[in-house]
Every structure is written in C-alpha cells, then in structure tokens.
Write a protein that holds these residues in place. Structure first.
Motif, PDB file in Angstrom:
ATOM      1  N   GLU A  58       0.826  -1.209   0.000  1.00  0.00           N
ATOM      2  CA  GLU A  58       0.000   0.000   0.000  1.00  0.00           C
ATOM      3  C   GLU A  58       0.862   1.261   0.000  1.00  0.00           C
ATOM      4  N   VAL A  59       1.980   1.214   0.695  1.00  0.00           N
ATOM      5  CA  VAL A  59       2.896   2.356   0.700  1.00  0.00           C
ATOM      6  C   VAL A  59       3.572   2.470  -0.660  1.00  0.00           C
ATOM      7  N   GLY A  60       3.921   1.320  -1.241  1.00  0.00           N
ATOM      8  CA  GLY A  60       4.507   1.314  -2.584  1.00  0.00           C
ATOM      9  C   GLY A  60       3.590   1.947  -3.619  1.00  0.00           C
ATOM     10  N   ASP A  61       2.279   1.703  -3.476  1.00  0.00           N
ATOM     11  CA  ASP A  61       1.316   2.315  -4.401  1.00  0.00           C
ATOM     12  C   ASP A  61       1.321   3.837  -4.270  1.00  0.00           C
ATOM     13  N   ILE A  62       1.406   4.320  -3.049  1.00  0.00           N
ATOM     14  CA  ILE A  62       1.411   5.776  -2.845  1.00  0.00           C
ATOM     15  C   ILE A  62       2.720   6.383  -3.308  1.00  0.00           C
ATOM     16  N   ALA A  79       1.170   3.544 -13.995  1.00  0.00           N
ATOM     17  CA  ALA A  79       0.365   2.327 -14.130  1.00  0.00           C
ATOM     18  C   ALA A  79       0.091   1.708 -12.761  1.00  0.00           C
ATOM     19  N   GLN A  80       1.107   1.655 -11.902  1.00  0.00           N
ATOM     20  CA  GLN A  80       0.923   1.104 -10.557  1.00  0.00           C
ATOM     21  C   GLN A  80      -0.078   1.953  -9.773  1.00  0.00           C
ATOM     22  N   ALA A  81       0.047   3.260  -9.876  1.00  0.00           N
ATOM     23  CA  ALA A  81      -0.866   4.150  -9.157  1.00  0.00           C
ATOM     24  C   ALA A  81      -2.303   3.994  -9.670  1.00  0.00           C
TER      25      ALA A  81
END
Length: 196
Positions: A58-62, A79-81
C-alpha cells in the motif's frame, strides 16, 4: 507447516480467540511458510515483520503515485498508481491507455500526457487525469506532509485501501498508511523537505 496448520485448525472452537494462538519458530522462513499454510485454510495469521515501510504494497502504491506526479514520464509508476485502490483501474483500462499511446502521432508521449487529453479515454481514466492534475498542483504548492494529508482526505485513501485489503490484513494496512503520514511529518521535523 501444512500439517501443523491442519492441527491448529482442528483445535479452533467457536470460543477460541485467534489472537491467543501463537506459533514459534527458530527461523523466520518457517513462519512465512506457516502463515501461508494457515491462510490456505482461511485462518487469519500475522507475523511481526522486519520490513521497510516502503516495502509495504500500500505504501509502494502511494510512492508510485507521488513518483508519477513528480516525474510524469514514468509510465510504470503511473500504471501502478492507476491500478491501486486510489483509482481502481482495471487491466483493460491500462491496455486501452497503452493502445492510445501506440496510436498517438507522437509515440513518445507519456501516459500522463494522454490523461491530459481525455476525450478518447474511459470515464475512470478521465476522472483519474483530472484528479492527478489537481494533486500534482497540491504537491507543488504545499509542504509534502500537508499535500499528502490533503490527498488522503480528498481521495478517501484510507477507506479505499482498507476496502481493497483482505480482512486479516486491514489492521496492518491501516498502520502502514498512518506510519507513512507520520514519516512524512517527522522527516527532518517536516522542515525543508521536498516531495522527493
């Protein structure tokens, strides 16, 4: 681990508090295998992890979202976001964006550029483009923690991430997201900090 997980499953009664069950192991690798075996049996399991906050999905997404806003040519971060709970885009939405990029007269245009011209995009990507532009302006004008907190509030990120997480992981996801906000505020006392 599978055998031990089956034994634990047999010991669980309606009165059993799962938080009272503890598995000890000499090596962390064994705990990971045990956690997987318990989850296969639909028994929620957590282990204390010694991981970097940035390694949490979840932190990686942010972080990917922030990277996309700071460096709009980073299509992979965008793309990840877009796939994250923040926007909830599907693989089909991203495939359509990739097709538009290939069909574009300027094949070097980034996904960010395509989101700024939404006429050919699905509704979810049109909305994402508008929101990303607004958040990019926040990130450029506010201190990083303030911008991040505003984005959390405007996008209802906590609720989105918690809704997308399995029930057994929600406490961890919430703690990680709160820790991210805390880290943004505490880094150098929040003074002279840049989004990078």
């Amino acid at each position: 681990c599978r055998q031990a997980a089956r034994w634990i499953a047999q010991q669980i009664t309606p009165d059993t508090q799962l938080s009272d069950i503890m598995v000890l192991a000499r090596k962390r690798v064994s705990l990971s295998a045990m956690q997987d075996a318990l989850r296969e049996l639909h028994i929620p399991a957590n282990q204390p992890e010694k991981t970097n906050l940035g390694a949490a999905p979840e932190v990686g997404d942010i972080i990917a979202l922030l990277d996309a806003m700071l460096s709009p040519s980073h299509d992979l971060s965008l793309a990840q976001a877009l796939k994250s709970p923040v926007f909830g885009c599907t693989d089909e939405d991203l495939t359509q964006l990739a097709r538009l990029q290939r069909q574009s007269p300027d094949r070097h245009s980034s996904w960010w550029d395509l989101l700024q011209h939404p006429e050919q995009l699905p509704t979810v990507l049109q909305a994402a483009g508008v929101q990303l532009t607004a958040w990019q302006l926040l990130l450029q004008s506010l201190p990083p923690h303030d911008a991040l907190q505003t984005m959390f509030d405007q996008g209802d990120w906590m609720a989105r991430f918690l809704a997308a997480a399995p029930a057994a992981s929600r406490t961890r996801v919430q703690a990680n997201l709160q820790a991210l906000l805390g880290a943004a505020l505490n880094h150098q006392g929040g003074r002279f900090v840049t989004p990078y």
